[in-house]
Write an enzyme that holds these catalytic residues in place. Structure first.
Site, PDB file in Angstrom:
ATOM      1  CG  HIS A 134       4.624  14.938  -0.702  1.00  0.00           C
ATOM      2  ND1 HIS A 134       5.462  15.825  -1.324  1.00  0.00           N
ATOM      3  CD2 HIS A 134       5.212  14.628   0.475  1.00  0.00           C
ATOM      4  CE1 HIS A 134       6.530  16.038  -0.574  1.00  0.00           C
ATOM      5  NE2 HIS A 134       6.400  15.329   0.524  1.00  0.00           N
ATOM      6  CB  SER A 188       0.828   0.897   5.545  1.00  0.00           C
ATOM      7  OG  SER A 188       1.409   2.075   6.075  1.00  0.00           O
TER       8      SER A 188
HETATM    9  C1  LIG Z   1       3.592  10.275  -0.838  1.00  0.00           C
HETATM   10  C2  LIG Z   1       4.820  11.075  -1.069  1.00  0.00           C
HETATM   11  N1  LIG Z   1       5.027  11.614  -2.277  1.00  0.00           N
HETATM   12  C3  LIG Z   1       6.121  12.334  -2.556  1.00  0.00           C
HETATM   13  C4  LIG Z   1       7.087  12.539  -1.600  1.00  0.00           C
HETATM   14  C5  LIG Z   1       8.301  13.344  -1.936  1.00  0.00           C
HETATM   15  O1  LIG Z   1       9.360  12.478  -2.142  1.00  0.00           O
HETATM   16  P1  LIG Z   1      10.878  12.996  -2.089  1.00  0.00           P
HETATM   17  O2  LIG Z   1      11.091  13.517  -0.710  1.00  0.00           O
HETATM   18  O3  LIG Z   1      11.659  11.765  -2.415  1.00  0.00           O
HETATM   19  O4  LIG Z   1      11.020  14.055  -3.132  1.00  0.00           O
HETATM   20  C6  LIG Z   1       6.919  11.988  -0.324  1.00  0.00           C
HETATM   21  C7  LIG Z   1       7.933  12.201   0.718  1.00  0.00           C
HETATM   22  O5  LIG Z   1       7.799  11.835   1.844  1.00  0.00           O
HETATM   23  C8  LIG Z   1       5.756  11.244  -0.054  1.00  0.00           C
HETATM   24  O6  LIG Z   1       5.523  10.716   1.159  1.00  0.00           O
END
Ligand SMILES: Cc1ncc(COP(=O)(O)O)c(C=O)c1O
Length: 375
Positions: free
Chosen positions: A121, A322
């Site tokens: 992310h 998924s």
């Molecule tokens: C793999 C992954 N990690 C972290 C996040 C961030 O999460 P949040 O939006 O709940 O802060 C996301 C959001 O889509 C994600 O897909």
């Protein structure tokens, strides 16, 4: 309080109508929209605040610690975290949970290097900057998993520094799961004695517990901490999440604070006291069996979408377990009309519980160029 001026009320009413319209085309992001939590409304009249450690006592008693503890216990059970050896709290979302896991890792291994794949992310790069930690981005495979060979080689070159692995349990774009068994075997093979694995399970942390044959994802797969979003599969009108970590790690950062009369174990000071009620209420309503059944429907819908794309000669696919359906990036009007997140030459729809066959049929037809939705 003074009444809301008429013009202000009209603006809010228009905003509500806009949300209603937009919700008909919400297929691109992993947030469920099939919820209703009227039970939170009476609580909105109080200055409720979950400041501090939910497992302690606080002087600030207008809190929902008791429900937060039950939410954490539910996540412990289903993320296979032994209750006596782990601890957790409700965060503002997956990003805060990832920050927490990496913060613990950095406190334990100040000389460590954080490794994460290019499919991680986008917030990961920011988090390592916030922490001032050393980090190295690892190549990703085309299917979204980390490139294990690149990881091994990079760790080997930096053998003097403890590896802190930010593993993806469900990447944002592909829904790919980094293989924790392979990663742990790699560390063992290289005789690395000091390491830390944090699992970013923002979406899949609440999908994999509900399938028959999940990829390794929880504490039984050797993670030191794990972050999950609450507003994704479970669904919430306010972003939220849960982070779990080994108690022995958390003890390293806990400090007692006289001002609120409890331990300061969390990243945020003041914390949302409504979101624990929301997740608690969802857990009461669905229970594990309900979530399992709901996940089954999401998987069926993902396969329906793949078949619908295939009927128009468009190759779409998903990873096992998924509900992220990857397909070639459509033209911009489709992205705009259907709130679809693109990345390079791919895009995805995510068959969250509110996504219907009709929505899929329409998005597929538009992607295939058969129809044009009026924006
Ligand atoms: C793999 C992954 N990690 C972290 C996040 C961030 O999460 P949040 O939006 O709940 O802060 C996301 C959001 O889509 C994600 O897909």
């Amino acid at each position: 309080m003074p009444p809301l001026p008429e013009a202000a009320a009209a603006r809010l009413s228009a905003l509500g109508n806009q949300m209603r319209t937009l919700s008909d085309t919400f297929v691109g992001y992993p947030c469920s929209q099939d919820f209703s939590y009227p039970e939170i409304i009476p609580l909105l009249g109080y200055a409720i605040n979950n400041v501090g450690d939910p497992f302690g006592e606080s002087i600030y008693r207008e809190n929902t610690f008791a429900l937060e503890r039950e939410v954490v216990a539910f996540f412990q059970q289903h993320l296979r975290a032994p209750a006596e050896q782990t601890w957790g709290y409700m965060t503002s979302g997956g990003t805060e949970g990832n920050l927490y896991g990496l913060y613990l890792a950095r406190e334990i291994h100040p000389d460590g290097i954080i490794y994460y794949s290019e499919h991680t992310h986008y917030s990961a790069a920011k988090l390592v900057r916030v922490l001032g930690a050393r980090s190295i981005m690892i190549r990703g495979q085309d299917n979204g998993e980390i490139d294990y060979e690149d990881l091994r080689e990079t760790i080997r070159i930096h053998r003097d520094a403890p590896p802190i692995i930010l593993a993806n349990i469900g990447t944002t774009m592909h829904g790919a799961v980094d293989n924790l068994t392979t990663i742990r075997a790699m560390l063992k093979d290289m005789a690395i004695s000091r390491s830390y694995i944090h699992a970013d399970a923002a979406l899949s942390g609440m999908l994999l517990p509900w399938v028959d044959d999940p990829q390794p994802f929880g504490f039984d797969a050797g993670v030191d901490s794990i972050a999950v979003s609450g507003h994704k599969f479970i669904g919430s009108p306010m972003p939220c999440g849960v982070v779990l970590a080994g108690r022995r790690h958390v003890d390293r950062v806990a400090r007692s604070v006289e001002y609120v009369g409890c331990m300061d174990t969390t990243i945020a000071g003041s914390r949302n006291a409504v979101t624990p009620v929301i997740l608690w209420s969802a857990i009461q309503r669905w229970g594990a069996d309900g979530f399992r059944e709901r996940m089954g429907r999401c998987l069926e819908m993902a396969d329906y979408a793949i078949a619908a794309f295939a009927r128009h000669g468009i190759k779409a696919w998903r990873h096992p377990n998924s509900i992220t359906v990857v397909f070639p990036r459509p033209r911009d009007s489709v992205i705009r009309n259907w709130q679809i997140a693109p990345s390079g030459d791919i895009a995805h729809i995510i068959t969250m519980p509110h996504v219907t066959r009709t929505m899929i049929d329409r998005v597929v037809a538009e992607t295939a160029g058969l129809t044009q939705q009026q924006p």
